[in-house]
Design a protein around this motif. Structure first.
Motif, short mmCIF file in Angstrom:
data_model
loop_
_atom_site.label_atom_id
_atom_site.label_comp_id
_atom_site.label_asym_id
_atom_site.label_seq_id
_atom_site.Cartn_x
_atom_site.Cartn_y
_atom_site.Cartn_z
N PRO A 207 0.79 -1.24 0.00
CA PRO A 207 0.00 0.00 0.00
C PRO A 207 0.82 1.28 0.00
CG PRO A 207 0.08 -0.90 2.21
CD PRO A 207 0.81 -1.89 1.32
N GLY A 208 2.14 1.19 -0.14
CA GLY A 208 2.97 2.38 -0.09
C GLY A 208 2.55 3.45 -1.09
N PHE A 209 2.14 3.04 -2.28
CA PHE A 209 1.74 4.02 -3.31
C PHE A 209 0.50 4.78 -2.87
CE2 PHE A 209 -1.06 0.53 -4.30
CZ PHE A 209 -2.22 1.13 -4.78
N ALA A 210 -0.40 4.10 -2.16
CA ALA A 210 -1.62 4.74 -1.69
C ALA A 210 -1.30 5.77 -0.60
CB ALA A 210 -2.61 3.70 -1.17
N VAL A 211 -0.34 5.44 0.26
CA VAL A 211 0.10 6.39 1.29
C VAL A 211 0.66 7.64 0.64
CG1 VAL A 211 1.73 6.76 3.18
CG2 VAL A 211 0.55 4.56 2.98
N ALA A 212 1.49 7.45 -0.39
CA ALA A 212 2.09 8.59 -1.09
C ALA A 212 1.02 9.44 -1.78
CB ALA A 212 3.12 8.10 -2.11
N ALA A 213 0.02 8.78 -2.39
CA ALA A 213 -1.04 9.52 -3.06
C ALA A 213 -1.88 10.32 -2.07
CB ALA A 213 -1.92 8.56 -3.85
N ARG B 89 -5.81 7.60 8.59
CA ARG B 89 -4.98 7.62 7.37
C ARG B 89 -4.61 6.22 6.93
NH1 ARG B 89 -2.40 12.01 9.97
NH2 ARG B 89 -0.59 10.71 10.47
N SER B 90 -4.28 5.37 7.91
CA SER B 90 -3.92 3.98 7.58
C SER B 90 -5.10 3.25 6.96
CB SER B 90 -3.46 3.26 8.85
OG SER B 90 -3.12 1.92 8.57
N ALA B 91 -6.29 3.46 7.50
CA ALA B 91 -7.49 2.82 6.96
C ALA B 91 -7.79 3.35 5.56
CB ALA B 91 -8.68 3.06 7.88
N ALA B 92 -7.62 4.65 5.36
CA ALA B 92 -7.88 5.25 4.05
C ALA B 92 -6.90 4.71 3.01
CB ALA B 92 -7.79 6.77 4.14
N ALA B 93 -5.64 4.53 3.40
CA ALA B 93 -4.63 4.00 2.47
C ALA B 93 -4.96 2.56 2.09
CB ALA B 93 -3.25 4.09 3.10
N ARG B 94 -5.39 1.77 3.07
CA ARG B 94 -5.75 0.38 2.76
C ARG B 94 -6.96 0.32 1.83
NH1 ARG B 94 -4.86 -0.20 8.33
NH2 ARG B 94 -7.10 -0.34 8.73
N TRP B 95 -7.94 1.19 2.07
CA TRP B 95 -9.11 1.22 1.21
C TRP B 95 -8.73 1.63 -0.21
CZ3 TRP B 95 -11.02 5.27 -1.63
CH2 TRP B 95 -12.25 5.04 -2.28
#
Length: 260
Positions: free
Chosen positions: A154-160, A229-235
């Motif tokens: 999920p690293g790309f989602a965190v960056a986005a 934020r962690s939940a949003a990145a996973r979603w």
């Protein structure tokens, strides 16, 4: 050691370094020409949906990773570089930069080691990055599981989420058939210090390739709390993976419909 002898060794060392650089440049030029021939003549690559990549500002291009040799990263970088009027950076595993010839070539073409801070820095500067969230797992799957996406990092989602950059899904079809993985050689992987060494065709097979770029996916507003934020990145990661899996299935059928 006398001063004159030291001078001789110094000149000899300079000559050796120059020769290595020269041979490296020749090898990289040969690889560039081979890659162009593979794309245009051997794979007969078609690229669709280029208009979905923003003309300016940051974006995260997320592609499926497949084919035993990982050639899709080089093909995608080359195809986008030829078509876009802006630079892009492919995030690559550290071992890629240790590969003879290919490592230096990748670095010169803008590849950077996988690092969330580096990705966020590039996005903050308004640049494009290309990621393969399946990582090596996408290359290690057997041929019977071709085009079935592996779990995403999920690293790309965190960056986005952090940058607000849109995510652009990219489907790559053809790599699985070009380099079908029928096994692996762990002893060679250990000897060469790489994650895996595939048992596959030593030279890519002439399968038809199709790269399709989907519509951008806007990330949600960045939540305040760490847990949120962690939940949003996973979603967001799951949403992008599902979207890309649907694209891969659809574009695979489209490729088969106009193979030439």
């Amino acid at each position: 050691m006398s001063e004159s002898l030291a001078d001789v060794f110094g000149v000899a060392g300079s000559d050796v370094r120059f020769l290595r650089r020269l041979l490296g440049d020749v090898g990289e030029d040969a690889w560039e020409r081979l890659l162009e021939w593979l794309i245009d003549e051997w794979f007969r690559l078609d690229v669709l949906g280029l208009e979905n990549i923003p003309a300016d500002g940051p974006a995260v291009l997320v592609a499926n990773h497949s084919g035993a040799w990982g050639l899709d990263a080089f093909v995608l970088q080359k195809a986008l570089h030829r078509s876009l009027q802006r630079s892009l950076h492919v995030l690559a595993a550290p071992f890629v930069f240790r590969l003879p010839l290919l490592g230096s070539y990748a670095a010169k073409k803008g590849a950077v080691p996988i690092d969330p801070r580096s990705a966020m820095h590039r996005l903050s500067a308004g640049e494009l990055i290309v990621v393969f969230p399946e990582g090596v797992s996408g290359l290690e799957k057997p041929f019977r599981d071709r085009y079935r996406l592996q779990p995403f990092n999920p690293g790309f989602a965190v960056a986005a989420l952090h940058s607000g950059a849109p995510i652009v899904p990219v489907s790559v079809i053809g790599a699985e058939e070009s380099s079908p993985r029928i096994g692996g050689v762990p002893a060679l992987a250990k000897l060469l210090d790489v994650p895996c060494f595939p048992l596959t065709s030593p030279f890519p097979l002439p399968a038809k390739w199709l790269i399709t770029i989907g519509e951008p996916i806007a990330p949600p507003a960045r939540p305040r709390g760490f847990g949120a934020r962690s939940a949003a990145a996973r979603w967001l990661c799951a949403e992008v993976r599902d979207t890309l899996q649907d694209m891969v299935g659809r574009e695979r059928e489209r490729r088969n419909a106009f193979v030439r």
